[in-house]
Design an enzyme around this catalytic site. Structure first.
Site, PDB file in Angstrom:
ATOM      1  N   SER A   1       0.819  -1.197   0.000  1.00 48.38           N
ATOM      2  CA  SER A   1       0.000   0.000   0.000  1.00 48.38           C
ATOM      3  C   SER A   1       0.866   1.267   0.000  1.00 48.38           C
ATOM      4  O   SER A   1       1.691   1.448  -0.885  1.00 48.38           O
ATOM      5  CB  SER A   1      -0.960  -0.039   1.197  1.00 48.38           C
ATOM      6  OG  SER A   1      -1.964   0.928   1.066  1.00 48.38           O
TER       7      SER A   1
ATOM      8  N   ASP B   1      -8.696  -5.768  -5.694  1.00 44.07           N
ATOM      9  CA  ASP B   1      -8.423  -4.590  -4.868  1.00 44.07           C
ATOM     10  C   ASP B   1      -9.005  -3.347  -5.539  1.00 44.07           C
ATOM     11  O   ASP B   1      -8.670  -3.042  -6.690  1.00 44.07           O
ATOM     12  CB  ASP B   1      -6.914  -4.426  -4.698  1.00 44.07           C
ATOM     13  CG  ASP B   1      -6.536  -3.258  -3.799  1.00 44.07           C
ATOM     14  OD1 ASP B   1      -7.430  -2.690  -3.140  1.00 44.07           O
ATOM     15  OD2 ASP B   1      -5.342  -2.916  -3.756  1.00 44.07           O
TER      16      ASP B   1
ATOM     17  N   HIS C   1      -6.254  -6.319  -1.495  1.00 47.59           N
ATOM     18  CA  HIS C   1      -5.134  -5.437  -1.203  1.00 47.59           C
ATOM     19  C   HIS C   1      -4.022  -6.135  -0.421  1.00 47.59           C
ATOM     20  O   HIS C   1      -2.846  -5.961  -0.702  1.00 47.59           O
ATOM     21  CB  HIS C   1      -5.677  -4.248  -0.408  1.00 47.59           C
ATOM     22  CG  HIS C   1      -4.767  -3.075  -0.307  1.00 47.59           C
ATOM     23  ND1 HIS C   1      -4.439  -2.285  -1.377  1.00 47.59           N
ATOM     24  CD2 HIS C   1      -4.134  -2.528   0.761  1.00 47.59           C
ATOM     25  CE1 HIS C   1      -3.653  -1.297  -0.986  1.00 47.59           C
ATOM     26  NE2 HIS C   1      -3.441  -1.435   0.312  1.00 47.59           N
TER      27      HIS C   1
END
Length: 531
Positions: free
Chosen positions: A210, A429, A507
């Site tokens: 991320s 995601d 994610h």
């Protein structure tokens, strides 16, 4: 054949197929009931440590003893050699310190350290430790922790660090205005960690997910710039679903509408809303941007694009999709779009973007007994994501982070130094979208060329066995239908950079597809040559 005979034959046929169908449905539906054959998750017995057991631990000494973890509350098995606590960024000033967990490899020693960082900015790497890459896993919906069969300490020594200052248990004043500030703090901390644990001449691998798509390249770049191969020998890097480009414009907005159209079977938008999105995709220029720059090889360098949340609000197709997704699915999870209600229990209290915990399940790392066991500051309230970690609100993405995107300089530097960098994105995601990350790569120059010259197309075939549930399948009569997984993504390698799209993953790829993530790490560490 007379009509009566025909009707009799048809009735017999229908009854026959009805019996077969009913039997099959009964076989499946009866499995939902409790029975004498019910299997429960394995229970592990925790043996008491022998008084001299620490003598066999590689990193245990007088300096590391204060960080040694003897056991963890509610973790029902021997955790092996594990350390955690605060280490100052500057040993002459303990007021600013980063919190870490260190787990040496389970098995034969290796002279390497793999660093894991979560993103945010301001999200704790203890999330990765407990729910993604650690020795045990206590993920969403799990009643109790279990051994993580695909834990990264099976392959390497792993260091999870809560950084920058302002994250998790880390302490001190927030002073950072850029990634350069954060990288300097981290490397100073890391050198202190190495001194305490007697680490020298180890290969260093920097990994994360991320917003760590920014942390990882800048930290690795800072290590390279210090020119100390004994202590800072960066040998590879890995980033999952990373903020590496203009992540609001290129990695969200420009690719949001095709993603929604492709996945509307689980997002559930009506036709009129989809039509409105498609019209904005055209009028706001996103479709034209993709057509010009989502090419292999790249057509040219992309013009600077930064989304202004105030002046560009009418073109916020990603935000409109995110907000409206909660109507058909109140339990919509931006990190894994296939999830439906109910909200799953989460020992970290963050099952979606909602902060929610069921009675009797407080945030694990905010418990006093856990803090004591991990040598964490008792006066710090732990949250999975908090902050701020930057001073102010400026920067190109309004995070207070004034540094350029990593694709502009530092990520190419890491690729060119190591030729062992992996960038991966989960296909489910909606936080950082797969085609958005590819757009960012197509705007990066490394090892003499711009972007990938060929479109990624090679299958990733996962043949690793299902070590978590395979015995359950076999014992209950299913056989080994869960093995192997088969085609679980797409890989592509050019000039030192490996790309991986991970199917059926959101994610947090090590959480959702641990077998794929295990292969990713094997490649980064140089254990295998392709995924």
């Amino acid at each position: 054949m007379s009509s009566n005979i025909w009707r009799a034959a048809l009735l017999t046929s229908c009854l026959f197929f009805g019996i077969v169908s009913t039997t099959r449905f009964q076989e499946i539906s009866h499995r939902k009931g409790f029975s004498p054959n019910l299997r429960r998750a394995p229970q592990f017995r925790k043996e008491r440590r022998a008084a001299n057991e620490t003598s066999s631990y590689r990193f245990y000494n007088n300096d590391t003893a204060p960080y040694f973890i003897d056991s963890l509350p509610d973790i029902p098995f021997d955790i092996g050699e594990m350390y955690s606590g605060l280490i100052p960024i500057d040993m002459s000033n303990a007021s600013r310190a980063l919190f870490f967990v260190f787990q040496p490899i389970i098995g034969e020693p290796v002279d390497e350290v793999t660093i894991w960082l979560n993103g945010g900015p301001g999200c704790s790497s203890l999330e990765g430790f407990l729910q993604e890459t650690g020795l045990f896993i206590w993920s969403w919906g799990m009643y109790a922790p279990e051994i993580n069969m695909y834990s990264w300490p099976n392959l390497t020594n792993v260091l999870w660090v809560e950084q920058p200052v302002g994250t998790g248990f880390s302490t001190g004043d927030v002073t950072a205005t850029s990634e350069e500030d954060i990288a300097k703090d981290f490397v100073d901390f890391f050198l202190n960690f190495e001194k305490i644990f007697g680490i020298s001449k180890f290969k260093i691998y920097v990994t994360g997910e991320s917003y760590a798509g920014r942390y990882v390249p800048y930290i690795a770049g800072e290590m390279i710039d210090r020119c100390d191969e004994d202590l800072l020998d960066v040998s590879g890097a890995l980033v999952y679903d990373p903020c590496i480009g203009s992540y609001i414009y290129a990695q969200n907005q420009a690719v949001a509408v095709p993603f929604v159209q492709q996945n509307n079977n689980v997002m559930g938008f009506n036709k009129s809303f989809l039509a409105d999105l498609a019209a904005l995709d055209e009028s706001c220029g996103y479709a034209a941007f993709r057509e010009q720059y989502m090419t292999f090889p790249p057509s040219s360098v992309q013009p600077p694009k930064y989304f202004n949340s105030t002046s560009d609000v009418a073109c916020d197709v990603w935000g409109m999709s995110y907000t409206n997704a909660y109507a058909p699915n109140p339990c919509f999870n931006v990190y894994e779009i296939s999830l439906q209600c109910p909200l799953l229990s989460d020992p970290l209290g963050y099952p979606t973007d909602l902060q929610y915990a069921y009675p009797g399940l407080p945030a694990y790392f905010n418990r006093t007994d856990v803090k004591q066991a991990m040598h964490a500051p008792l006066d710090v309230e732990w949250r999975d994501c908090k902050g701020p970690v930057f001073v102010g609100d400026g920067g190109p993405e309004d995070e207070g982070d004034t540094s350029p995107d990593p694709i502009q300089h530092v990520l190419p530097k890491v690729i060119e130094k190591t030729n062992r960098v992996l960038v991966a994105n989960g296909a489910l995601d909606f936080s950082i979208l797969t085609n958005g990350t590819l757009l960012a790569i197509q705007n990066m120059t490394w090892n003499g060329a711009l972007g990938f010259q060929e479109r990624p197309a090679k299958d990733i075939v996962i043949a690793l066995p299902d070590l978590q549930y395979q015995n359950l399948f076999v014992e209950q009569g299913f056989g080994d239908i869960d093995n192997p997984q088969g085609v679980m993504g797409v890989q592509h390698y050019e000039r030192g950079l490996m790309w991986a799209e991970t199917f059926l993953s959101g994610h947090m790829e090590p959480q959702f597809q641990p077998r794929s993530a295990y292969r990713h790490l094997q490649w980064v560490l140089g254990r295998i040559d392709e995924l």
